[in-house]
Design an enzyme around this catalytic site. Structure first.
Site, PDB file in Angstrom:
ATOM      1  CB  VAL A 165       9.223  22.008  30.348  1.00 17.75           C
ATOM      2  CG1 VAL A 165       9.127  23.189  29.223  1.00 17.75           C
ATOM      3  CG2 VAL A 165       8.141  22.221  31.565  1.00 17.75           C
ATOM      4  CE  LYS A 166       7.307  15.717  22.458  1.00 20.57           C
ATOM      5  NZ  LYS A 166       6.433  15.606  21.857  1.00 20.57           N
ATOM      6  CB  ILE A 167      12.606  22.208  25.075  1.00 23.78           C
ATOM      7  CG1 ILE A 167      11.867  22.698  26.754  1.00 23.78           C
ATOM      8  CG2 ILE A 167      13.152  22.669  24.816  1.00 23.78           C
ATOM      9  CD1 ILE A 167      13.033  22.897  27.459  1.00 23.78           C
TER      10      ILE A 167
END
Ligand code: G3P
Length: 217
Positions: A86-88
């Site tokens: 998950v890229k945040i």
């Protein structure tokens, strides 16, 4: 150093995979838009397809700016495939989301990192990867490679398990320098990866080998 490809283009991903050098993929909303992938269902389906092509981690970016939204999106993305990271974004709400996912054992990639301090706080929150943007730092009159080096050295000194994923790679020189300074991962467009392969002296040498072979037959 692990090699990721920074694209949502399936042909480019397949080509890098066929070279046998690919360890993962990173995407972002701009890269998805470039490929004309729009609408939530199509975007999720595209991530699933990418995961089928490659064996390694696939970064899928949330588009929410608030904690609840990031958690909702990130959970949905993580359920698509165990390869999903998950890229945040590096904002306060993002740090809280990274901590949340880290505690749940879900991999995260903290993106839009431009300083040592940002990398430090992302690592402290338990990010799996931090993504400093070399090309954009260079564009901003800073030395992107030196900033990545300072993050790599600091993580090493402080024993953080977070990996430095050097992003915004523009050319082969960036990739070579990342390897020299000990970046754990580099994510680059296919064009920059392929720049590593040719050399004029290789072409000249190969021609001579083949000419000499032919003359000797
Ligand atoms: O994936 C994020 C990063 O690699 C973007 O690169 O070239 O748009 O600065 P660039």
């Amino acid at each position: 150093m692990r090699f990721f490809i920074d694209t949502a283009n399936l042909d480019n991903i397949k080509e890098a995979q066929s070279l046998g050098i690919l360890n993962g993929v990173t995407t972002n909303p701009s890269l998805m838009a470039k490929e004309g992938i729009k609408g939530k269902d199509n975007i999720l389906e595209h991530y699933k397809t990418i995961c089928e092509i490659v064996d390694g981690d696939v970064s899928a970016e949330v588009i929410s700016n608030d904690f609840e939204g990031m958690i909702r999106e990130g959970q949905e993305l993580a359920l698509l495939n165990p390869q999903i990271v998950v890229k945040i974004p590096m904002i306060e709400e993002g740090i809280k989301a990274i901590r949340y996912f880290s505690d749940k054992g879900i991999k995260t990639n903290c993106t839009l990192v431009f300083s040592l301090g940002q990398a430090l706080i992302a690592a402290q929150a338990g990010a799996t990867y931090v993504s400093p943007f070399i090309g954009r730092l260079d564009d901003n009159g800073q030395d992107g490679i030196q900033i990545v080096k300072s993050i790599v050295d600091m993580f090493d000194k402080q024993n953080y398990q977070t990996k430095v994923l050097a992003a915004s790679i523009r050319n082969k020189n960036h990739i070579e320098e990342c390897a020299k300074i000990g970046a754990h991962v580099v994510t680059a467009p296919l064009s920059a990866i392929k720049e590593l392969i040719p050399h004029t002296l290789t072409d000249i040498g190969l021609k001579k080998f083949l000419d000499d072979y032919a003359k000797n037959q």
